[in-house]
Design a protein around this motif. Sequence first.
Motif, mmCIF file in Angstrom:
data_model
loop_
_atom_site.group_PDB
_atom_site.id
_atom_site.type_symbol
_atom_site.label_atom_id
_atom_site.label_comp_id
_atom_site.label_asym_id
_atom_site.label_seq_id
_atom_site.Cartn_x
_atom_site.Cartn_y
_atom_site.Cartn_z
ATOM 1 N N GLN A 132 -1.643 15.600 2.262
ATOM 2 C CA GLN A 132 -1.923 15.143 0.899
ATOM 3 C C GLN A 132 -1.917 16.311 -0.086
ATOM 4 O OE1 GLN A 132 -5.542 12.780 1.162
ATOM 5 N NE2 GLN A 132 -4.517 11.168 2.330
ATOM 6 N N ARG A 133 -1.781 15.973 -1.355
ATOM 7 C CA ARG A 133 -1.789 16.938 -2.471
ATOM 8 C C ARG A 133 -0.619 17.920 -2.408
ATOM 9 N NH1 ARG A 133 -8.002 17.850 -4.149
ATOM 10 N NH2 ARG A 133 -6.952 18.473 -6.048
ATOM 11 N N GLN A 134 0.503 17.424 -1.887
ATOM 12 C CA GLN A 134 1.721 18.250 -1.882
ATOM 13 C C GLN A 134 2.853 17.539 -2.606
ATOM 14 O OE1 GLN A 134 2.660 19.605 2.174
ATOM 15 N NE2 GLN A 134 0.498 19.346 2.679
ATOM 16 N N GLY A 135 2.509 16.470 -3.316
ATOM 17 C CA GLY A 135 3.523 15.758 -4.088
ATOM 18 C C GLY A 135 4.265 14.677 -3.307
ATOM 19 N N ILE A 136 3.839 14.398 -2.073
ATOM 20 C CA ILE A 136 4.570 13.418 -1.250
ATOM 21 C C ILE A 136 4.340 11.994 -1.764
ATOM 22 C CG2 ILE A 136 4.782 12.461 1.086
ATOM 23 C CD1 ILE A 136 4.074 15.420 2.019
ATOM 24 N N GLY A 137 3.102 11.682 -2.141
ATOM 25 C CA GLY A 137 2.822 10.359 -2.707
ATOM 26 C C GLY A 137 3.640 10.126 -3.964
ATOM 27 N N LYS A 138 3.643 11.113 -4.828
ATOM 28 C CA LYS A 138 4.394 10.977 -6.079
ATOM 29 C C LYS A 138 5.889 10.809 -5.802
ATOM 30 C CE LYS A 138 4.687 12.755 -10.691
ATOM 31 N NZ LYS A 138 4.309 13.731 -11.681
ATOM 32 N N ALA A 139 6.394 11.540 -4.823
ATOM 33 C CA ALA A 139 7.824 11.452 -4.495
ATOM 34 C C ALA A 139 8.166 10.081 -3.892
ATOM 35 C CB ALA A 139 8.201 12.573 -3.526
ATOM 36 N N PRO A 142 0.808 -1.205 0.000
ATOM 37 C CA PRO A 142 0.000 0.000 0.000
ATOM 38 C C PRO A 142 0.855 1.275 0.000
ATOM 39 C CG PRO A 142 -0.690 -1.504 1.762
ATOM 40 C CD PRO A 142 0.600 -2.003 1.216
ATOM 41 N N LEU A 143 0.169 2.395 -0.295
ATOM 42 C CA LEU A 143 0.775 3.735 -0.274
ATOM 43 C C LEU A 143 -0.152 4.609 0.559
ATOM 44 C CD1 LEU A 143 2.494 6.169 -1.400
ATOM 45 C CD2 LEU A 143 0.973 6.142 -3.380
ATOM 46 N N ALA A 144 0.407 5.316 1.508
ATOM 47 C CA ALA A 144 -0.418 6.171 2.373
ATOM 48 C C ALA A 144 0.288 7.489 2.648
ATOM 49 C CB ALA A 144 -0.701 5.461 3.704
ATOM 50 N N VAL A 145 -0.453 8.577 2.499
ATOM 51 C CA VAL A 145 0.039 9.895 2.910
ATOM 52 C C VAL A 145 -0.971 10.445 3.920
ATOM 53 C CG1 VAL A 145 0.563 12.250 2.147
ATOM 54 C CG2 VAL A 145 1.243 10.300 0.732
ATOM 55 N N HIS A 146 -0.491 10.963 5.023
ATOM 56 C CA HIS A 146 -1.402 11.473 6.052
ATOM 57 C C HIS A 146 -2.293 12.562 5.458
ATOM 58 C CE1 HIS A 146 -2.942 13.374 9.653
ATOM 59 N NE2 HIS A 146 -2.623 12.250 10.289
ATOM 60 N N GLY A 195 -4.690 0.158 -8.395
ATOM 61 C CA GLY A 195 -5.091 1.440 -7.811
ATOM 62 C C GLY A 195 -5.768 2.307 -8.850
ATOM 63 N N ASP A 196 -5.993 3.553 -8.478
ATOM 64 C CA ASP A 196 -6.733 4.467 -9.341
ATOM 65 C C ASP A 196 -5.850 4.903 -10.514
ATOM 66 O OD1 ASP A 196 -8.103 6.561 -10.510
ATOM 67 O OD2 ASP A 196 -8.883 7.284 -8.590
ATOM 68 N N PRO A 197 -6.250 4.576 -11.761
ATOM 69 C CA PRO A 197 -5.415 4.956 -12.911
ATOM 70 C C PRO A 197 -5.240 6.471 -13.023
ATOM 71 C CG PRO A 197 -7.205 3.487 -13.592
ATOM 72 C CD PRO A 197 -7.450 3.839 -12.164
ATOM 73 N N SER A 204 -1.285 7.001 -13.260
ATOM 74 C CA SER A 204 -0.816 7.406 -14.599
ATOM 75 C C SER A 204 0.111 8.612 -14.491
ATOM 76 C CB SER A 204 -2.007 7.716 -15.512
ATOM 77 O OG SER A 204 -2.756 8.783 -14.984
ATOM 78 N N ARG A 205 -0.034 9.407 -13.423
ATOM 79 C CA ARG A 205 0.854 10.562 -13.210
ATOM 80 C C ARG A 205 2.298 10.122 -12.962
ATOM 81 N NH1 ARG A 205 -1.515 15.197 -10.189
ATOM 82 N NH2 ARG A 205 -3.671 15.358 -10.833
ATOM 83 N N SER A 206 2.479 8.860 -12.582
ATOM 84 C CA SER A 206 3.826 8.334 -12.357
ATOM 85 C C SER A 206 4.242 7.392 -13.480
ATOM 86 C CB SER A 206 3.898 7.608 -11.010
ATOM 87 O OG SER A 206 3.678 8.513 -9.950
#
Length: 173
Positions: free
Chosen positions: A86-93, A78-82, A114-116, A120-122
């Motif tokens: 969220q929405r600060q690029g931490i998941g992507k990083a 899994p991937l989790a950001v508190h 997961g959600d395409p 897809s952003r990665s």
Amino acid sequence: MPARCSIGDTPFADKSHIPTLYAAAFPQEDLVPLVEALLADPTVLSLSAHIDDRLIGHVLFTHGKLEDRSETVALLGPLAVHPDHQRQGIGKALIAAGLSRLKATGVAEVLVLGDPAYYSRSGFRSASHVIPPYPLPAEWTEAWQWLRLDGGEDDLAGRLLLPEAWMRAELWS
Ligand SMILES: CC(C)(COP(=O)(O)OP(=O)(O)OC[C@H]1O[C@@H](n2cnc3c(N)ncnc32)[C@H](O)[C@@H]1OP(=O)(O)O)[C@@H](O)C(=O)NCCC(=O)NCCS
């Protein structure tokens, strides 16, 4: 990503904070047993995001094989950001850091369920030919995604073989 945020291997001190992070990110779902089982596997890549020593994000990558093939592949999740971060690029990083580590160790392809619209952003692409351990509901076909790391252009194919922690039907339905 915020300048104060750092990403690296999960330190031992995070272990007690990981259940709280997953409970906050996934209020409807108890992923903690899966995450703890994966953390006990030394072959699983675990990366954490911190701000001032506080755990705010986490991701796991499980190494696997495809039946009758020699390539090593990996499953993201899994991937989790508190929610506060969220929405600060931490998941992507976190994803980018994991992909870079896996690429350096010769992993041929990464799979994710997961959600395409997000993955897809990665660089992930929908509808992998890799056969997951349990059949996916038809409406999840697009959610089963792939990304080659070894320069190959096409999706690999074959049955995905994963460690025991992933061999629970409810994780795939
Ligand atoms: C999904 C999650 C990991 C993303 O982490 P994050 O650090 O917020 O993501 P990033 O900052 O890298 O990317 C944010 C962008 O992705 C978008 N995004 C986030 N979740 C999305 C989703 N499920 N579908 C589509 N887009 C999504 C955001 O709208 C945002 O876009 P914007 O910057 O244009 O507004 C995080 O929101 C989370 O932990 N959610 C709850 C648990 C979860 O769903 N995990 C994923 C399991 S597959």
